[in-house]
Write an enzyme that holds these catalytic residues in place. Structure first.
Site, PDB file in Angstrom:
ATOM      1  N   ASP A 172       0.857  -1.192   0.000  1.00 16.13           N
ATOM      2  CA  ASP A 172       0.000   0.000   0.000  1.00 16.13           C
ATOM      3  C   ASP A 172       0.895   1.245   0.000  1.00 16.13           C
ATOM      4  O   ASP A 172       2.119   1.146   0.073  1.00 16.13           O
ATOM      5  CB  ASP A 172      -0.936  -0.002   1.226  1.00 16.13           C
ATOM      6  CG  ASP A 172      -0.167   0.111   2.540  1.00 16.13           C
ATOM      7  OD1 ASP A 172       0.868  -0.565   2.683  1.00 16.13           O
ATOM      8  OD2 ASP A 172      -0.585   0.884   3.424  1.00 16.13           O
ATOM      9  N   HIS A 472       1.517  -8.953  -3.577  1.00 18.98           N
ATOM     10  CA  HIS A 472       0.556  -7.883  -3.285  1.00 18.98           C
ATOM     11  C   HIS A 472       1.374  -6.610  -3.124  1.00 18.98           C
ATOM     12  O   HIS A 472       1.895  -6.322  -2.042  1.00 18.98           O
ATOM     13  CB  HIS A 472      -0.230  -8.218  -2.011  1.00 18.98           C
ATOM     14  CG  HIS A 472      -1.318  -7.229  -1.700  1.00 18.98           C
ATOM     15  ND1 HIS A 472      -2.602  -7.366  -2.169  1.00 18.98           N
ATOM     16  CD2 HIS A 472      -1.310  -6.083  -0.978  1.00 18.98           C
ATOM     17  CE1 HIS A 472      -3.340  -6.346  -1.752  1.00 18.98           C
ATOM     18  NE2 HIS A 472      -2.569  -5.545  -1.023  1.00 18.98           N
ATOM     19  N   ASP A 522       1.041 -17.510  -4.118  1.00 21.65           N
ATOM     20  CA  ASP A 522       1.691 -16.488  -4.946  1.00 21.65           C
ATOM     21  C   ASP A 522       0.637 -15.838  -5.827  1.00 21.65           C
ATOM     22  O   ASP A 522       0.537 -16.106  -7.019  1.00 21.65           O
ATOM     23  CB  ASP A 522       2.810 -17.100  -5.793  1.00 21.65           C
ATOM     24  CG  ASP A 522       3.524 -16.039  -6.636  1.00 21.65           C
ATOM     25  OD1 ASP A 522       3.341 -14.830  -6.349  1.00 21.65           O
ATOM     26  OD2 ASP A 522       4.259 -16.413  -7.567  1.00 21.65           O
ATOM     27  N   GLU A 531       2.263 -10.182   0.558  1.00 29.42           N
ATOM     28  CA  GLU A 531       2.542  -8.750   0.467  1.00 29.42           C
ATOM     29  C   GLU A 531       4.042  -8.545   0.723  1.00 29.42           C
ATOM     30  O   GLU A 531       4.775  -9.507   0.991  1.00 29.42           O
ATOM     31  CB  GLU A 531       1.693  -7.950   1.488  1.00 29.42           C
ATOM     32  CG  GLU A 531       1.741  -6.440   1.235  1.00 29.42           C
ATOM     33  CD  GLU A 531       0.705  -5.613   2.029  1.00 29.42           C
ATOM     34  OE1 GLU A 531      -0.183  -6.189   2.687  1.00 29.42           O
ATOM     35  OE2 GLU A 531       0.811  -4.369   1.965  1.00 29.42           O
TER      36      GLU A 531
HETATM   37  O1  9MR Z   1      -3.593  -3.447   0.239  1.00 30.58           O
HETATM   38  C1  9MR Z   1      -3.903  -3.585   1.625  1.00 30.58           C
HETATM   39  C2  9MR Z   1      -2.704  -4.177   2.348  1.00 30.58           C
HETATM   40  O2  9MR Z   1      -1.612  -3.282   2.303  1.00 30.58           O
HETATM   41  C3  9MR Z   1      -3.047  -4.521   3.776  1.00 30.58           C
HETATM   42  O3  9MR Z   1      -1.997  -5.252   4.375  1.00 30.58           O
HETATM   43  C4  9MR Z   1      -4.341  -5.336   3.820  1.00 30.58           C
HETATM   44  C5  9MR Z   1      -4.788  -5.619   5.244  1.00 30.58           C
HETATM   45  O4  9MR Z   1      -5.045  -4.455   5.918  1.00 30.58           O
HETATM   46  O5  9MR Z   1      -5.397  -4.681   3.148  1.00 30.58           O
HETATM   47  C6  9MR Z   1      -5.133  -4.450   1.774  1.00 30.58           C
HETATM   48  O6  9MR Z   1      -6.189  -3.755   1.223  1.00 30.58           O
HETATM   49  C7  9MR Z   1      -7.356  -4.487   0.951  1.00 30.58           C
HETATM   50  C8  9MR Z   1      -8.443  -4.001   1.908  1.00 30.58           C
HETATM   51  O7  9MR Z   1      -8.154  -4.401   3.216  1.00 30.58           O
HETATM   52  C9  9MR Z   1      -9.815  -4.519   1.460  1.00 30.58           C
HETATM   53  N1  9MR Z   1     -10.080  -4.154   0.104  1.00 30.58           N
HETATM   54  C10 9MR Z   1      -9.112  -4.703  -0.840  1.00 30.58           C
HETATM   55  C11 9MR Z   1      -7.734  -4.193  -0.514  1.00 30.58           C
HETATM   56  C12 9MR Z   1      -6.714  -4.792  -1.468  1.00 30.58           C
HETATM   57  O8  9MR Z   1      -6.673  -6.189  -1.372  1.00 30.58           O
HETATM   58  O1  9MR Z   2       2.865  -6.519   9.467  1.00 32.84           O
HETATM   59  C1  9MR Z   2       1.576  -6.288  10.003  1.00 32.84           C
HETATM   60  C2  9MR Z   2       1.107  -7.547  10.699  1.00 32.84           C
HETATM   61  O2  9MR Z   2       1.916  -7.823  11.815  1.00 32.84           O
HETATM   62  C3  9MR Z   2      -0.344  -7.405  11.108  1.00 32.84           C
HETATM   63  O3  9MR Z   2      -0.791  -8.645  11.618  1.00 32.84           O
HETATM   64  C4  9MR Z   2      -1.178  -6.964   9.917  1.00 32.84           C
HETATM   65  C5  9MR Z   2      -2.645  -6.771  10.259  1.00 32.84           C
HETATM   66  O4  9MR Z   2      -2.797  -5.724  11.153  1.00 32.84           O
HETATM   67  O5  9MR Z   2      -0.672  -5.752   9.391  1.00 32.84           O
HETATM   68  C6  9MR Z   2       0.620  -5.861   8.899  1.00 32.84           C
HETATM   69  O6  9MR Z   2       1.050  -4.618   8.444  1.00 32.84           O
HETATM   70  C7  9MR Z   2       0.442  -4.103   7.268  1.00 32.84           C
HETATM   71  C8  9MR Z   2       0.011  -2.685   7.587  1.00 32.84           C
HETATM   72  O7  9MR Z   2      -1.007  -2.687   8.535  1.00 32.84           O
HETATM   73  C9  9MR Z   2      -0.421  -1.907   6.349  1.00 32.84           C
HETATM   74  N1  9MR Z   2       0.584  -1.981   5.316  1.00 32.84           N
HETATM   75  C10 9MR Z   2       0.889  -3.352   4.953  1.00 32.84           C
HETATM   76  C11 9MR Z   2       1.466  -4.081   6.143  1.00 32.84           C
HETATM   77  C12 9MR Z   2       1.971  -5.468   5.764  1.00 32.84           C
HETATM   78  O8  9MR Z   2       0.932  -6.356   5.458  1.00 32.84           O
END
Ligand code: 9MR
Ligand code: 9MR
Length: 607
Positions: A172, A472, A522, A531
């Site tokens: 993100d 991701h 993957d 991600e």
């Molecule tokens: O892209 C987002 C990612 O960085 C986060 O780790 C994840 C969990 O918070 O959420 C992803 O965003 C998703 C969102 O939560 C729900 N709508 C779809 C988004 C892309 O998969």
């Molecule tokens: O790395 C984070 C992981 O420990 C948590 O369980 C998860 C859900 O809260 O979020 C991860 O961090 C995400 C962050 O919230 C948004 N950017 C993407 C990060 C990696 O997935």
């Protein structure tokens, strides 16, 4: 007839057994002079290593099979350290060829370690990535962040904030102080441990004054972090949109960005990082170092006066939380680093722990700092004890099963960073003791991340026979280039399944029962296993970079009994008029080299 039939089927059965054998290897390669190990599944008989001319150069009897609870497999370990000629080899198990991509090379991790560091450049907000640096992953600037609104949760803020630069957190486009904290610290410590090596290492990124590439890259994020401090010393928690944007390039994400929250954890993480930055940048840019120290002190004062302002995600915000309702470890982290930098006794860091570092768990970093600064901390010996106790556990795990330090409970969101941080931990144990068992276990951990795992793949994009193709990561998904941005470590297998569901952007169930280490997909949908993130790349960049640096012949800064020293201060009496002696490191021993002659640290000539 009957007996002939039975014999034939017996032979067929045997053949199918040996056909099924899998050899899991580090797909990037092994260092010529290092310990080398692969993991064998469903093998029988000896393992043979065949060179390009077809000659079998080594034959090894595998260890007894043992079960690994990470994948539920019964596997054997194969030590092929004796293979010491650079080249590409074929592996045969019981006479059958199982793979042809085994590589031995002198600087096996040179390229991958640079790519892992270069990835931070690809994550830069607010600037275009030019073709001369980014190649086919060039892109326009996005997120100038020069006019960011304050969310009502960002107390004390008014008007707008000029908050450009910094690294995108992950797949993100958010910028989060807490996660920047551990990531930036880990990269700063890589420089602090190997200054002479990184002063000369380059990986084609834009120049920043006279800074070495590593410090130029880190400064890009420090500059952003500094903008996030309010005038009262407190630090805002994050800078993001309210909702995650879609799968678009940075310049196409035009949603309004906000400064959100102000928290104790963000503020103290910031304080610790700025305290390290103050001492690391001193010799290059005293003005910047002074600014960082001032910011660190102000942040520490705010964090001490506001010990439990925890981040609470506002109702209208859905981006990452990095919420953590215990700020004691962040306080100790900040105090330890401020103390090392200033020697001011009012910065008192309590305790040390054996917990593996993570974005919400900074106490292990206190352990590192105390143990490697024995003269500064009265409880340095206790810190060293807890560091070694945990390292012994990891080394023991790595000596059997799959040959890795992790067990099934280590597979949660970002499991690859758990592994990488264990590798970093093991290296610290090696610095402090000189015991090669820790070094070897650290190498085994890197082997895991680069292919010696039950998924039989490298977890770093662009490196290895098989590596992630669909992470991701918004830029990789939206740029129209087939290959993902290179040098990214994906989060890795874990059975949480947080991304599984029936929405069109959610994943099918990819979990494997009883095998957390195989629960990986993957696919772009899988933000819980595929991600990428700055706090995952930084420990593997440290691990690969430190392994190369340790073998480069250039002395690290912990040259004397594992204790961090400032290299120019070591034995200044040895400086001769006819040349500046160099501290060197070879075969795990430190010595001083002057005009080609080697001396020990006391100045005695070595043979
Ligand atoms: O892209 C987002 C990612 O960085 C986060 O780790 C994840 C969990 O918070 O959420 C992803 O965003 C998703 C969102 O939560 C729900 N709508 C779809 C988004 C892309 O998969
Ligand atoms: O790395 C984070 C992981 O420990 C948590 O369980 C998860 C859900 O809260 O979020 C991860 O961090 C995400 C962050 O919230 C948004 N950017 C993407 C990060 C990696 O997935």
């Amino acid at each position: 007839m009957k007996s002939r039939f039975l014999t034939a089927s017996a032979i067929l059965a045997m053949a199918s057994v040996s056909f099924a054998a899998t050899a899991y290897i580090n797909q990037i390669g092994y260092r010529t002079s290092d310990f080398k190990e692969l993991t064998l599944f469903e093998g029988s008989g000896n393992v043979e290593f065949v060179d390009q001319s077809g000659k079998t150069v080594l034959s090894v009897t595998p260890s007894a099979a043992a079960n690994w609870d990470g994948s539920g497999q019964s596997v054997q370990l194969v030590d092929f350290t004796e293979l010491k000629t650079p080249g590409t080899y074929t592996i045969k198990v019981n006479g059958q060829e199982v793979r042809k991509d085994l590589k031995i090379a002198d600087n096996a991790y040179g390229e991958v370690s640079k790519a892992l560091l270069k990835w931070f450049y690809y994550q830069r907000a607010s600037m275009a990535l030019e073709e001369q640096y980014a190649g086919k992953w060039k892109r326009s600037a996005g997120h100038l962040d020069n006019n960011v609104s304050f969310h009502s949760s960002a107390t004390g803020g008014s008007g707008t904030l000029n908050s450009p630069k910094g690294w995108y957190d992950a797949g993100d486009y958010g910028k989060y102080i807490v996660n920047s904290g551990i990531s930036t610290y880990t990269l700063l410590s890589l420089y602090e441990h190997f200054p002479a090596y990184f002063d000369n290492l380059k990986w084609n990124i834009p120049a920043e004054g006279n800074l070495p590439d590593l410090l130029a890259e880190i400064k890009y994020n420090l500059d952003w972090m500094l903008t996030m401090q309010a005038s009262d010393g407190g630090v805002y928690h994050k800078l993001t949109t309210l909702q995650f944007c879609g799968t678009v390039m940075p310049n196409e994400d035009i949603d309004k960005r906000y400064v959100i929250g102000k928290s104790t954890t963000a503020t103290l993480d910031f304080a610790g990082v700025m305290a390290v930055a103050a001492r690391v940048y001193e010799k290059f840019d005293a003005t910047f170092a002074a600014k960082a120290l001032e910011a660190a002190k102000k942040a520490y004062a705010w964090g001490s006066a506001n010990p439990n302002v925890y981040y609470n995600q506002p109702r209208d915000v859905a981006t990452g939380t990095y919420a953590d309702n215990n700020a004691k470890d962040e306080k100790n982290f900040a105090a330890a680093e401020l103390f090392v930098t200033t020697k001011d006794a009012s910065y008192a860091a309590q305790g040390a722990s054996g917990a593996i570092p993570g974005w919400a768990e900074m106490s292990g970093l206190v352990t590192y700092t105390k143990a490697t600064h024995a003269a500064d901390f009265s409880d340095a010996a206790a810190a060293k004890d807890s560091l070694i106790a945990a390292a012994d556990r990891y080394a023991k795990n790595a000596s059997t099963g799959f040959g890795v330090p992790m067990t099934k409970n280590d597979f949660y969101w970002g499991s690859n960073s758990v592994a990488a941080n264990m590798g970093v931990w093991l290296l610290h144990a090696y610095y402090l003791t000189g015991d090669k068992k820790y070094y070897q276990s650290a190498v085994k951990t890197l082997d895991y991340l680069l292919g010696k795992n039950p998924l039989d793949m490298s977890f770093v994009t662009g490196f290895g026979t098989k590596s992630p193709m669909h992470p991701h990561h918004r830029p990789s998904q939206a740029d129209g280039v087939q290959e993902p941005v290179p040098g990214m470590l994906v989060g890795g297998p874990q059975p949480g399944g947080e991304d599984i569901g029936s929405n069109e952007w959610e994943c099918r169930d990819y979990r494997v029962n009883g095998a957390p280490a195989k629960s990986y997909f993957d696919n772009e949908c899988s933000y819980a296993s595929n991600e990428v993130a700055i706090n995952w790349n930084s420990p593997i960049a440290y691990l690969a970079g430190a392994i190369e640096a340790l073998n480069s012949g250039v002395a690290p800064s912990f040259a004397v009994d594992g204790v961090i020293v400032s290299i120019p201060k070591v034995r200044p009496g040895l400086r001769a008029a006819d040349g500046t002696p160099k501290l060197r490191f070879d075969n795990h021993r430190v010595f001083i080299e002057n005009n080609g002659i080697r001396y020990d640290l006391k100045g005695k000539k070595l043979k």
